[in-house]
Each structure stands twice: as C-alpha cells, then as structure tokens.
Design a protein around this motif. Structure first.
Motif, PDB file in Angstrom:
ATOM      1  N   VAL A  54       1.069  -1.218  -0.122  1.00 46.68           N
ATOM      2  CA  VAL A  54       0.091   0.132   0.023  1.00 46.68           C
ATOM      3  C   VAL A  54       0.859   1.294  -0.104  1.00 46.68           C
ATOM      4  N   VAL A  55       2.328   1.008   0.300  1.00 44.67           N
ATOM      5  CA  VAL A  55       3.076   2.256   0.011  1.00 44.67           C
ATOM      6  C   VAL A  55       4.215   1.822  -0.975  1.00 44.67           C
ATOM      7  N   ASN A  56       4.475   2.640  -1.902  1.00 45.56           N
ATOM      8  CA  ASN A  56       5.651   2.184  -2.794  1.00 45.56           C
ATOM      9  C   ASN A  56       7.130   2.440  -2.028  1.00 45.56           C
ATOM     10  N   LYS A  57       7.806   1.548  -2.263  1.00 50.38           N
ATOM     11  CA  LYS A  57       9.147   1.589  -1.887  1.00 50.38           C
ATOM     12  C   LYS A  57       9.741   2.352  -2.841  1.00 50.38           C
ATOM     13  N   THR A  58      11.110   2.994  -2.266  1.00 59.10           N
ATOM     14  CA  THR A  58      11.955   3.857  -3.271  1.00 59.10           C
ATOM     15  C   THR A  58      13.042   2.938  -3.849  1.00 59.10           C
TER      16      THR A  58
END
Length: 300
Positions: A54-58
């Motif tokens: 639900v959160v994009n990694k860098t």
C-alpha cells in the motif's frame, strides 16, 4: 525454519527529502511473534505499508514466502490491520464478518469460529456501534483471521485502549500465536513488545538499530547493586576489576555497578572478600527492555 518474509535493504524517501526507512533488512520466520519497536516517526508503519503493497518503496526489496508467489497471491495468505477498525455501525458483528467473507470468497462457517476465538461469540448479534474500542479491535482481528492467514500483521494493536482492553488484546495475540500463526506487530510500547514478542526489530528515524530475539536483547551483562560499610573503599576496589565498566552512586547508599564482561555474583563477592571488603548488600540485576531500548536509541 520456514521464511515468511524477507526484507532486503529497504528504503523509502518521501518528497525527495524525508528518509522514512533507511536500508532496513531482516527476516521473519514461521511460528514467532515479531515486534517492530520504535518511537513515533521511526518508520514502523511505513515499513508495514511497503510489505503490504500500500506504500511504494523507493529502493530495496522484499519477498513473501521465499518469493515463491507473486505479491498479489502471497498477500492472500496475510491478515492485516493497519488502520482503525472500519465496519458498518448498524450491522451486527456477524453481519459485518459475513460481508467480509462474501467479498473475499471465504466460507461463512469461519465467522462463528473466529468470533469465538476473539471472545465475541456472545455478542455476534450486537450492532458494531454498541461495541467498546477494545471489542472493535477484537472484531477487526477476527476479520483479519477469516482467511486463516499464515501471518497476522498488526499496527499499534493496543493504541487508545484502557488497561483491560490492552490485556485482552495481548492475551489474544498470545493465543493466536500458540495456534501456529506468525505475528508481526508494530508498537512504540516497550511493555507490549516485552510481554508478547519473541523477536524484536528496533527502529529509530527509519534506521534499524537491532534485530534479534527479545531474550538476546536482554541478555546483556546486567549490573550489580552493592553496599558496604565503606562505599568509598568499595568503589575504589571495584574500579580495579577488569569486568567492571562503570559505577553510579544511587539511592540508599547503594552502588550500581555496570559490567562490560560476564561476571557472576559469587565471583564478585569472592574478589571483594579477598580484598578485605564484607558486603552488606549484593544483588545482580538484568537491564530491562526499556533500559536497553534507551541505550540503543540515545546513541548518536
């Protein structure tokens, strides 16, 4: 041991300037209760959000179940609560869970089974709006368990609860773990991690400071409480011992003696006796998780 989740060199940067997760790496093995411990803003929730897609990694990577399944399929074997419980207030507990079953194509037979597990079977016909915060949280856990997940992920599961609610959630986590479900929970509460977790990951400002067993974190050399009729002479003598790191003078004329190497009480007592010192008080103590956590997080 079977690997549930592998996180490798994970990074998350928000708005090109806030480095929320810094090169974090750890593994979660089946059958354990893991705590991600850190103060608010340490990157706990961001880390959970990344692995739940639900959160994009860098940058960096993570893989579920040794990478044998695509993330979408792997997450079907994961149960998670990362926000406040959100059910229809005018529907009963049973109706809300049946709706979840319908959406996720889970047999309705699981509803009563999970309500019984979380201690809400007697309230299955009660509307959600009548539930206390603790009951709402337990219903959310029941919902997350409907698909019999291999791992249950909880973000601050006791946040906002009264002492009775906190104890109920902790007991429930222990019960779920005893039935073979791996658990990963994020918390800023040292007491929570110490009481329910077997393993801990300590984060500060997105950086991992420790990863291992809770017992391992606590199995430091500890410290002694000492007292004699001449604490000045006692202190001078102690400072000559190679296993002693530092000494603090505390309440009731006691010396708190901190170690850098392993030293047993009988060995210290013998050493002092041979130096002509008779102790009035000798107790060996282990640093608490709180003391260990503060030592870790206060380092530059």
């Amino acid at each position: 041991m079977e690997t549930i989740l592998t996180i490798s060199n994970l990074n998350k940067i928000f708005n090109k300037r806030v480095h929320a997760v810094k090169n974090v790496s750890f593994e979660i093995y089946k059958g354990n209760v893991y705590g991600i411990l850190g103060p608010n803003g340490s990157g706990k929730s961001t880390t959970l959000g990344i692995v739940l897609n639900v959160v994009n990694k860098t940058s960096g990577d993570y893989k579920w179940f040794n990478g044998n399944l695509p993330t979408h399929d792997a997450l079907k074997k994961v149960g998670a609560i990362i926000e406040r419980p959100n059910f229809y207030p005018y529907m009963t507990a049973e109706e809300n869970l049946k709706l979840v079953c319908k959406i996720k194509e889970i047999p309705y037979s699981k509803v009563n089974e999970k309500l019984d597990l979380v201690g809400l079977i007697d309230r299955k016909d009660s509307k959600f709006r009548t539930f206390s915060l603790g009951m709402k949280q337990r219903l959310a856990i029941a919902s997350a368990l409907l698909n019999d997940p291999e791992i249950l992920i909880l973000d601050e599961p006791t946040n906002g609860l009264d002492p009775q609610g906190i104890r109920q959630i902790r007991d429930l986590i222990k019960l779920i773990a005893s039935q073979g479900t791996t658990i990963l929970l994020a918390s800023h509460l040292l007491d929570e991690v110490e009481k329910v977790c077997s393993h801990v990951v300590v984060l500060r400002y997105g950086e991992m400071l420790y990863h291992g067993s809770v017992d391992g974190m606590l199995s430091n050399e500890g410290f002694f409480e000492l007292k004699s009729d001449n604490n000045t002479h006692l202190k001078e003598t102690l400072l000559n011992h190679p296993s002693i790191d530092s000494i603090k003078e505390e309440e009731e004329d006691k010396l708190f003696v901190y170690l850098k190497d392993s030293l047993e009480a009988n060995e210290l007592n013998k050493y002092l006796f041979e130096k002509g010192i008779i102790l009035q008080h000798l107790v060996k103590r282990k640093n608490s998780l709180e003391e260990q956590f503060l030592q870790l997080t206060n380092k530059n």
